[in-house]
Scaffold this motif. Structure first.
Motif, mmCIF file in Angstrom:
data_model
loop_
_atom_site.group_PDB
_atom_site.id
_atom_site.type_symbol
_atom_site.label_atom_id
_atom_site.label_comp_id
_atom_site.label_asym_id
_atom_site.label_seq_id
_atom_site.Cartn_x
_atom_site.Cartn_y
_atom_site.Cartn_z
ATOM 1 N N ASP A 156 45.568 13.510 -29.014
ATOM 2 C CA ASP A 156 45.402 14.411 -28.134
ATOM 3 C C ASP A 156 45.889 14.281 -27.088
ATOM 4 O O ASP A 156 46.662 14.546 -25.932
ATOM 5 N N ALA A 157 45.669 12.890 -26.756
ATOM 6 C CA ALA A 157 45.999 11.727 -25.629
ATOM 7 C C ALA A 157 47.596 12.305 -24.933
ATOM 8 O O ALA A 157 47.742 12.315 -24.580
ATOM 9 N N VAL A 158 48.555 12.121 -26.230
ATOM 10 C CA VAL A 158 49.801 12.801 -26.110
ATOM 11 C C VAL A 158 50.276 13.699 -25.529
ATOM 12 O O VAL A 158 50.965 13.937 -23.825
ATOM 13 N N GLY A 159 49.871 14.741 -26.015
ATOM 14 C CA GLY A 159 50.211 15.935 -25.367
ATOM 15 C C GLY A 159 49.465 16.368 -23.939
ATOM 16 O O GLY A 159 50.491 16.709 -22.732
ATOM 17 N N TRP A 160 48.174 15.952 -23.080
ATOM 18 C CA TRP A 160 47.426 15.304 -22.117
ATOM 19 C C TRP A 160 48.675 15.244 -21.226
ATOM 20 O O TRP A 160 48.910 14.797 -20.137
ATOM 21 N N LEU A 220 40.592 12.801 -18.933
ATOM 22 C CA LEU A 220 41.394 13.007 -18.373
ATOM 23 C C LEU A 220 41.808 13.292 -16.566
ATOM 24 O O LEU A 220 43.258 12.617 -16.646
ATOM 25 N N ASP A 221 40.749 12.622 -16.119
ATOM 26 C CA ASP A 221 41.261 12.031 -14.442
ATOM 27 C C ASP A 221 41.741 10.222 -14.161
ATOM 28 O O ASP A 221 42.942 10.752 -13.456
ATOM 29 N N GLN A 222 41.272 9.938 -15.247
ATOM 30 C CA GLN A 222 42.143 8.578 -15.120
ATOM 31 C C GLN A 222 44.120 8.987 -15.900
ATOM 32 O O GLN A 222 44.502 8.257 -15.428
ATOM 33 N N MET A 223 44.854 9.904 -16.295
ATOM 34 C CA MET A 223 45.769 9.878 -16.807
ATOM 35 C C MET A 223 45.942 11.013 -16.092
ATOM 36 O O MET A 223 47.233 10.225 -15.572
ATOM 37 N N ASP A 224 45.181 11.646 -15.428
ATOM 38 C CA ASP A 224 46.300 12.540 -14.340
ATOM 39 C C ASP A 224 46.768 11.139 -13.519
ATOM 40 O O ASP A 224 47.505 11.659 -12.778
ATOM 41 N N SER A 225 45.460 10.739 -13.083
ATOM 42 C CA SER A 225 45.957 9.871 -11.483
ATOM 43 C C SER A 225 47.276 8.674 -11.384
ATOM 44 O O SER A 225 48.116 8.732 -11.530
ATOM 45 N N LEU A 226 47.214 8.512 -13.880
ATOM 46 C CA LEU A 226 47.609 7.692 -14.159
ATOM 47 C C LEU A 226 49.467 8.298 -14.106
ATOM 48 O O LEU A 226 50.419 7.913 -13.334
ATOM 49 N N CYS A 227 49.561 9.733 -14.209
ATOM 50 C CA CYS A 227 50.624 9.770 -14.492
ATOM 51 C C CYS A 227 51.267 10.093 -12.724
ATOM 52 O O CYS A 227 53.148 10.206 -12.812
ATOM 53 N N GLU A 228 50.286 10.694 -11.970
ATOM 54 C CA GLU A 228 51.604 10.415 -10.429
ATOM 55 C C GLU A 228 51.904 9.802 -9.944
ATOM 56 O O GLU A 228 52.819 9.886 -9.727
ATOM 57 N N ARG A 229 50.977 8.767 -10.695
ATOM 58 C CA ARG A 229 51.585 7.214 -10.132
ATOM 59 C C ARG A 229 53.011 6.848 -10.722
ATOM 60 O O ARG A 229 53.693 6.253 -9.480
ATOM 61 N N VAL A 230 52.867 7.450 -11.723
ATOM 62 C CA VAL A 230 54.680 7.280 -12.133
ATOM 63 C C VAL A 230 55.259 7.392 -12.099
ATOM 64 O O VAL A 230 56.273 7.389 -11.481
ATOM 65 N N LEU A 278 52.142 14.543 -17.072
ATOM 66 C CA LEU A 278 53.716 14.597 -16.396
ATOM 67 C C LEU A 278 54.909 15.342 -15.981
ATOM 68 O O LEU A 278 55.215 15.045 -15.461
ATOM 69 N N ASN A 279 54.886 16.272 -16.257
ATOM 70 C CA ASN A 279 55.189 17.354 -16.542
ATOM 71 C C ASN A 279 55.184 18.114 -15.379
ATOM 72 O O ASN A 279 55.645 18.483 -14.328
ATOM 73 N N SER A 280 54.029 18.425 -15.465
ATOM 74 C CA SER A 280 53.393 18.733 -13.941
ATOM 75 C C SER A 280 53.708 17.959 -12.708
ATOM 76 O O SER A 280 54.183 18.108 -11.679
ATOM 77 N N TRP A 281 53.272 16.403 -12.907
ATOM 78 C CA TRP A 281 54.059 15.930 -11.462
ATOM 79 C C TRP A 281 55.275 15.473 -11.435
ATOM 80 O O TRP A 281 55.748 15.759 -9.782
ATOM 81 N N GLN A 282 55.941 15.729 -12.444
ATOM 82 C CA GLN A 282 57.304 15.597 -12.430
ATOM 83 C C GLN A 282 58.771 17.455 -11.285
ATOM 84 O O GLN A 282 59.458 17.136 -10.636
ATOM 85 N N GLU A 283 57.416 17.890 -12.634
ATOM 86 C CA GLU A 283 57.964 19.895 -10.739
ATOM 87 C C GLU A 283 57.781 19.363 -9.910
ATOM 88 O O GLU A 283 58.435 19.785 -8.990
ATOM 89 N N LYS A 284 56.237 19.148 -9.037
ATOM 90 C CA LYS A 284 55.942 19.384 -8.138
ATOM 91 C C LYS A 284 56.952 17.448 -7.531
ATOM 92 O O LYS A 284 57.615 18.425 -6.076
#
Length: 634
Positions: A502-506, A541-551, A511-517
Motif C-alpha cells: 500500500d505504501a506506493v499508493g499512499w 501515514l503521518d510520516q509519509m504525509d510530512s515527507l511528501c510535503e517536504r519533497v 504527493l499529488n495532494s501537495w503538488q496540487e496545493k
C-alpha cells in the motif's frame, strides 16, 4: 403446458407426427405440425417465436436453421437405429450385392451411432456429414468418386444421385423416431413448465413487493427490474434493462460491484443516493452450481436524511465537521487491509459504536470518516475531537457543555453530533467522569454538565486508541462498562510496514495532494518507488504525509530519485547517536553503520574502504547513495 411447433421435411410426415401425438401428449400443447420448405424455415420459426411458441421440433437442416434463427429451444427428430437399418437393407437388396459400399449423407444431428452397422447389416457404410444443404451435391459427388454403389439421404441427395444414375434411398421416418422425439420434447416441456411457474411466481413477488429489486448478470448488466425498483430509480424498465448497474446506480463504486461478482462478497445496507433520495441497498451474489452468475440488488428507501440548511452547513464546514474521506480513496492492495475495509463497510451501516485500534498514524481518523460517509448518518455532522489535546475540565465542557453558561453559547460537541457521528481519538485520555457521560451518550442519553435532566440522544460514537485499553481497565484507569460498550465492534488497522504493497499508493496520493496545493509537479523514479516500498515507515501515514510535503517544497529537479527521498526522510525522522545527545540524520541502518565507521576513522575514506574490503570509488558511491556528508567532527 408448453406450446410446441413440429416442422417436418416432407408433407407425408405430418400425418405420422399427428398419429404419434395421439391423445396423450404429456406436457406438450401442439400449436402446429406442418411441412415447411427449407428456404422458408428461417422466417417461419421467427413467426412462431413471436406468437409465443416455447419449443420447436424439427429434423436435419430444418433444426439447424431454427437453432440459428431463434432463442427458444430446438430439439431434433432423429432417425431411429432400426429405421436407418431398414433403409440400408432396402438399398442393399436393390443392388443385389453381398457387401455393397454405401454412402450415408446428411446432418450429424439426424443420426445416432453407426459404429456397428457394417457388422449388423453386412455393408461397407461410409458417412458424409455436411454443415448446410448446399454441400449435399458435393457430398454425393465425393461418395461416387470413392466407390459408393448407392447413397442414403434427403431430397437434395436423392435428386443429385438420380442425376448421376446412382441408386439412392430417401430418409423416411417411421413411428419409432418420431415417438422418441416426442418423448424428448415432453421432457423439455416439463422443464419449461417448471421454469414458467417459477418465473410467474417470481414476477408476482417482484411486482408486489415494496422493495426495489434489480438483477444483474455476470458482467454487471441489468437483466431485470421490478416495479418498485423502476419507481425508486424514476426510470422506465426499458431505460434500465441492458445498462450497467453502476450506470443505473451512479453512486455505487465499481469496486464494490466487482467484489460481489468476482469475490462473492455480500454487501449489506450500503447507502446510496438516487434522485435526491437516500436508499439502503443490499447486494448479494447469485450462484449457479457454485459459480457466480450475477448479482441481486434489493433497494429500500431508508429514513430520509434531512439536508441541513445552508447556514448550518456553512457552520459545519467552518468548524471542520465534514467527513472528507471515503472508502474508494483508501489504499488497500493486500489481503489484511482489504479484509479490514470489508468489515468496516459492513459495520458502517449500523449505529453501534466502533473502536478503532492501531499504531499512531495508521489512518484511524481516515477510516472513521469513511464509516461515517458510508452510513445513513452521512448527511449529519462528523465531529472529531482529540481527547489527548485538552485538559480534563476543558475536554468535558467541550463534549458536554457547561449548564451555567450554556444559554446563548454554541452547542457542545455531543449536541452538534446529533444524528451524526462523534469521533474521539485517544479515547483513553478521557477522565472518569467524562467516561460515564460518554457511556450514557452511547446508551441514548445526553447529560449536560450541571443540574439538568438527561435528554434523549442519537449519536454514533467512534473511538480510537493506540494503547492497550484492556490493560487500562485492569489498572482501573478506564471504565470496564465503557470499554465493553465501545468494543462491540472493533477494527484493527495494520501498520504500514505490514502492508508494504500500500505504501506506493499512499505516497502517490499524498504527493499529488501537495503538488496540487503548491502547483509544483514532479516525477518519482523507479528507484524512488522501490525505496518507498521497502522502507519501514515507523511514523506510518503521518510520516509519509510530512515527507511528501517536504519533497514538493524542496525538490529542485522534476525527477525525484531515491537519494533525494532518503535525505528528506532523514531530515524529518532524525535519530540520536547511541550514548550521546547528538542527532544523526542517517535513518537507514546501513547508513548509520557507515557514518559511524567514518566517524571512528575521522573521515579517512582510505581506512574505511580497507576495513570494508571495498575500493575508495565504491565507498564514495555508497556515501553519495546515503547522502553522507564529509564532516564527521561530532
Amino acid at each position: 403446458m408448453a406450446n410446441v411447433a413440429f416442422l417436418v421435411p416432407y408433407p407425408e410426415m405430418c400425418d405420422l407426427v399427428w398419429s404419434e401425438l395421439g391423445e396423450g401428449t404429456g406436457h406438450i400443447t401442439p400449436v402446429c405440425v406442418e411441412y415447411v420448405p427449407t428456404p422458408q424455415v428461417r422466417g417461419r420459426v421467427r413467426e412462431l417465436e413471436k406468437q409465443g411458441c416455447d419449443l420447436i421440433v424439427a429434423r436435419g437442416v430444418h433444426a439447424s436453421i431454427a437453432r440459428q434463427s431463434v432463442k427458444i429451444p430446438v430439439t431434433e427428430i432423429r432417425l431411429a437405429t432400426q429405421e436407418l437399418g431398414a433403409i440400408l437393407l432396402e438399398l442393399k437388396a436393390e443392388l443385389g450385392c453381398g457387401r455393397p459400399v454405401l454412402g450415408l449423407i446428411g446432418f450429424s444431428n439426424m443420426f445416432g451411432s453407426t459404429d456397428r452397422f457394417n457388422e449388423l447389416f453386412q455393408v461397407d457404410l461410409r458417412t458424409y456429414m455436411v454443415m448446410d444443404s448446399e454441400e449435399m451435391s458435393g457430398a454425393v459427388a465425393q461418395a461416387a468418386a470413392e466407390g459408393c454403389q448407392g447413397v442414403v439421404g434427403g431430397d437434395a441427395v436423392c435428386r443429385e444421385a438420380k442425376r448421376r444414375g446412382l441408386p439412392s434411398r430417401f430418409f423416411y421416418s417411421s413411428g419409432e423416431g418420431v415417438r422418441r422425439s416426442i418423448e424428448i420434447a415432453s421432457h423439455v416441456c416439463y422443464a419449461i413448465d417448471l421454469e414458467k411457474s417459477a418465473s410467474a411466481e417470481m414476477e408476482t413477488m417482484l411486482a408486489y413487493t415494496f422493495s426495489g429489486i434489480i438483477q444483474a448478470d455476470r458482467s454487471g448488466i441489468v437483466r431485470r427490474v421490478n416495479r418498485a425498483g423502476s419507481s425508486l430509480l424514476e426510470r422506465r424498465p426499458d431505460e434500465v434493462i441492458g445498462r450497467q448497474a453502476t450506470e443505473v446506480l451512479p453512486d455505487l463504486p465499481a469496486k464494490t460491484l466487482e467484489s460481489v461478482l468476482t469475490d462473492g462478497v455480500e454487501i449489506q445496507s450500503t447507502v446510496l443516493n438516487i434522485k435526491q433520495k437516500t436508499v439502503l441497498v443490499n447486494i448479494v451474489p447469485v450462484r449457479v452450481d457454485g459459480e457466480i452468475s450475477g448479482a441481486l440488488f434489493t433497494i429500500q428507501e431508508g429514513k430520509r436524511i434531512i439536508e441541513m440548511d445552508s447556514k448550518l452547513r456553512w457552520e459545519l464546514h467552518q468548524r471542520g465537521y465534514i467527513a472528507k474521506h471515503t472508502f474508494d480513496k483508501m489504499v488497500a492492495n493486500g489481503k489484511e487491509m482489504k479484509d479490514c475495509l470489508a468489515l468496516a463497510r459492513r459495520v458502517a451501516q449500523y449505529s453501534a459504536p466502533i473502536l478503532l485500534l492501531g499504531e499512531p498514524g495508521v489512518g484511524k481518523g481516515f477510516l472513521a470518516q469513511c464509516v461515517h460517509n458510508d452510513s445513513v448518518r452521512r448527511g449529519g455532522a462528523f465531529v472529531p475531537l482529540d481527547c489527548s489535546a485538552w485538559q480534563p475540565d476543558t475536554l468535558d465542557n467541550m463534549l458536554f457543555g457547561n449548564w451555567s453558561i450554556q444559554k446563548g453559547s454554541p452547542a457542545c460537541m455531543a449536541e452538534q453530533a446529533q444524528d451524526g457521528t462523534l469521533y474521539l481519538s485517544h479515547v483513553e485520555a478521557l477522565p472518569m467522569e467524562t467516561q460515564y457521560k460518554l457511556l450514557s451518550l452511547i446508551r441514548g442519553r445526553f447529560l449536560h454538565n450541571g443540574p439538568n435532566r438527561p435528554a434523549s440522544a442519537d449519536v454514533r460514537v467512534i473511538a480510537s486508541t493506540d494503547v492497550n485499553l484492556a490493560a487500562r481497565v485492569e489498572r482501573g484507569e478506564f471504565r470496564r462498562d465503557l470499554y465493553y460498550a465501545l468494543n462491540v465492534l472493533s477494527l484493527e488497522l495494520p501498520p504500514l510496514r505490514r502492508r508494504r504493497e500500500d505504501a506506493v499508493g499512499w505516497f502517490d496520493q499524498y504527493l499529488n495532494s501537495w503538488q496540487e496545493k503548491f502547483k509544483r509537479y514532479f516525477h518519482p523514479t523507479q528507484g524512488a518507488y522501490k525505496f518507498i516500498e521497502s522502507y519501514d515507515w515507523p511514523g506510518n501515514l503521518d510520516q509519509m504525509d510530512s515527507l511528501c510535503e517536504r519533497v514538493v517544497l524542496l525538490a529542485e529537479k522534476r525527477s525525484i530519485d531515491e537519494t533525494f527521498l532518503r535525505r528528506q526522510l532523514e531530515q524529518v525522522t532524525p535519530n540520536l547517536l547511541p550514548g550521546t545527545d547528538k542527532v544523526v540524520l542517517y535513518k537507514d541502518q546501513k547508513a548509520v553503520e557507515l557514518a559511524e565507521l567514518l566517524r571512528r576513522n575521522n573521515g579517512n575514506r582510505e581506512k574505511v574502504a580497507a576495513e570494508l574490503g571495498i575500493s575508495k570509488t565504491t565507498l564514495w558511491r555508497r556515501m553519495k547513495k546515503y547522502g553522507i556528508e564529509k564532516d564527521f567532527s561530532y
